[in-house]
Design a protein around this motif. Structure first.
Motif, mmCIF file in Angstrom:
data_model
loop_
_atom_site.group_PDB
_atom_site.id
_atom_site.type_symbol
_atom_site.label_atom_id
_atom_site.label_comp_id
_atom_site.label_asym_id
_atom_site.label_seq_id
_atom_site.Cartn_x
_atom_site.Cartn_y
_atom_site.Cartn_z
ATOM 1 N N ALA A 2 -1.451 -0.953 0.837
ATOM 2 C CA ALA A 2 -0.486 -1.177 -0.237
ATOM 3 C C ALA A 2 -0.261 0.101 -1.025
ATOM 4 C CB ALA A 2 -0.976 -2.278 -1.164
ATOM 5 N N GLN A 3 0.963 0.261 -1.486
ATOM 6 C CA GLN A 3 1.310 1.397 -2.327
ATOM 7 C C GLN A 3 0.828 1.138 -3.740
ATOM 8 O OE1 GLN A 3 5.525 2.446 -0.256
ATOM 9 N NE2 GLN A 3 5.638 1.360 -2.134
ATOM 10 N N PRO A 4 0.377 2.160 -4.418
ATOM 11 C CA PRO A 4 -0.002 1.961 -5.816
ATOM 12 C C PRO A 4 1.232 1.610 -6.650
ATOM 13 C CG PRO A 4 -0.428 4.245 -5.120
ATOM 14 C CD PRO A 4 0.120 3.511 -3.961
ATOM 15 N N ARG A 14 4.350 10.317 -17.013
ATOM 16 C CA ARG A 14 3.595 11.087 -16.018
ATOM 17 C C ARG A 14 4.485 11.569 -14.882
ATOM 18 N NH1 ARG A 14 -0.039 6.859 -13.928
ATOM 19 N NH2 ARG A 14 -0.529 8.451 -12.419
ATOM 20 N N SER A 15 5.761 11.808 -15.175
ATOM 21 C CA SER A 15 6.722 12.102 -14.105
ATOM 22 C C SER A 15 6.323 13.302 -13.248
ATOM 23 C CB SER A 15 8.132 12.275 -14.659
ATOM 24 O OG SER A 15 8.193 13.389 -15.513
ATOM 25 N N LYS A 16 5.840 14.389 -13.860
ATOM 26 C CA LYS A 16 5.466 15.555 -13.062
ATOM 27 C C LYS A 16 4.338 15.223 -12.097
ATOM 28 C CE LYS A 16 3.856 20.340 -13.093
ATOM 29 N NZ LYS A 16 3.479 20.192 -11.707
ATOM 30 N N GLU A 17 3.316 14.585 -12.608
ATOM 31 C CA GLU A 17 2.168 14.207 -11.785
ATOM 32 C C GLU A 17 2.595 13.287 -10.638
ATOM 33 O OE1 GLU A 17 -1.714 11.284 -12.282
ATOM 34 O OE2 GLU A 17 -0.778 12.115 -14.074
ATOM 35 N N ILE A 18 3.437 12.316 -10.956
ATOM 36 C CA ILE A 18 3.881 11.348 -9.947
ATOM 37 C C ILE A 18 4.780 12.021 -8.916
ATOM 38 C CG2 ILE A 18 5.277 9.262 -9.606
ATOM 39 C CD1 ILE A 18 4.086 8.349 -12.386
ATOM 40 N N GLY A 25 3.379 13.364 -0.232
ATOM 41 C CA GLY A 25 3.359 12.294 0.762
ATOM 42 C C GLY A 25 3.013 10.917 0.230
ATOM 43 N N GLN A 26 2.670 10.797 -1.038
ATOM 44 C CA GLN A 26 2.295 9.502 -1.628
ATOM 45 C C GLN A 26 3.540 8.683 -1.963
ATOM 46 O OE1 GLN A 26 -0.972 8.175 -2.483
ATOM 47 N NE2 GLN A 26 0.381 6.418 -2.624
ATOM 48 N N LEU A 40 9.277 4.660 -4.862
ATOM 49 C CA LEU A 40 9.387 6.115 -4.775
ATOM 50 C C LEU A 40 8.709 6.507 -3.472
ATOM 51 C CD1 LEU A 40 8.489 7.393 -8.347
ATOM 52 C CD2 LEU A 40 10.692 7.528 -7.200
ATOM 53 N N ILE A 41 9.468 7.066 -2.572
ATOM 54 C CA ILE A 41 8.909 7.446 -1.269
ATOM 55 C C ILE A 41 9.313 8.877 -0.946
ATOM 56 C CG2 ILE A 41 8.820 5.096 -0.364
ATOM 57 C CD1 ILE A 41 11.416 5.720 1.153
ATOM 58 N N PRO A 42 8.479 9.601 -0.232
ATOM 59 C CA PRO A 42 8.836 10.966 0.151
ATOM 60 C C PRO A 42 10.009 10.938 1.127
ATOM 61 C CG PRO A 42 6.510 10.507 0.619
ATOM 62 C CD PRO A 42 7.149 9.225 0.211
ATOM 63 N N LEU A 43 10.851 11.949 1.053
ATOM 64 C CA LEU A 43 11.932 12.077 2.026
ATOM 65 C C LEU A 43 11.357 12.443 3.376
ATOM 66 C CD1 LEU A 43 14.593 14.104 0.018
ATOM 67 C CD2 LEU A 43 14.673 11.686 0.636
#
Length: 88
Positions: A2-4, A14-18, A25-26, A40-43
């Motif tokens: 599962a995704q967090p 926490r936008s920068k951290e996220i 890749g998270q 929110l997924i990596p391209l």
């Protein structure tokens, strides 16, 4: 796996951290008022270059194509009465 989950407030604060985690890749599920609203997924990055050895190895198992049958299939699929949109 599962995704967090992150809520809208965490995303804002926490936008920068996220975003750094997404770049690494998270993936995350975003929630608002306890309801899932997005992900929110990596391209997916497409490779632009394939090494010659790798291409050769992939090509060994490729199906052979009968070029005459291929062209016949193309001709059958194309409208022979098509008009060139650039001609007047």
């Amino acid at each position: 796996m599962a995704q967090p989950e992150i809520n809208q407030r965490d995303l804002r604060s926490r936008s920068k951290e996220i975003m750094d985690a997404v770049a690494g890749g998270q993936s995350f599920t975003v929630t608002r008022d306890g309801h899932e609203i997005g992900e929110l997924i990596p391209l997916r990055r497409r490779r632009r270059f394939v090494a010659r050895d790798e291409f050769t190895a992939m090509s060994r198992n490729a199906v052979s194509v009968d070029i005459t049958a291929f062209r016949a299939d193309q001709d059958a699929a194309v409208d022979s009465e098509a008009v060139d949109p650039h001609e007047r």
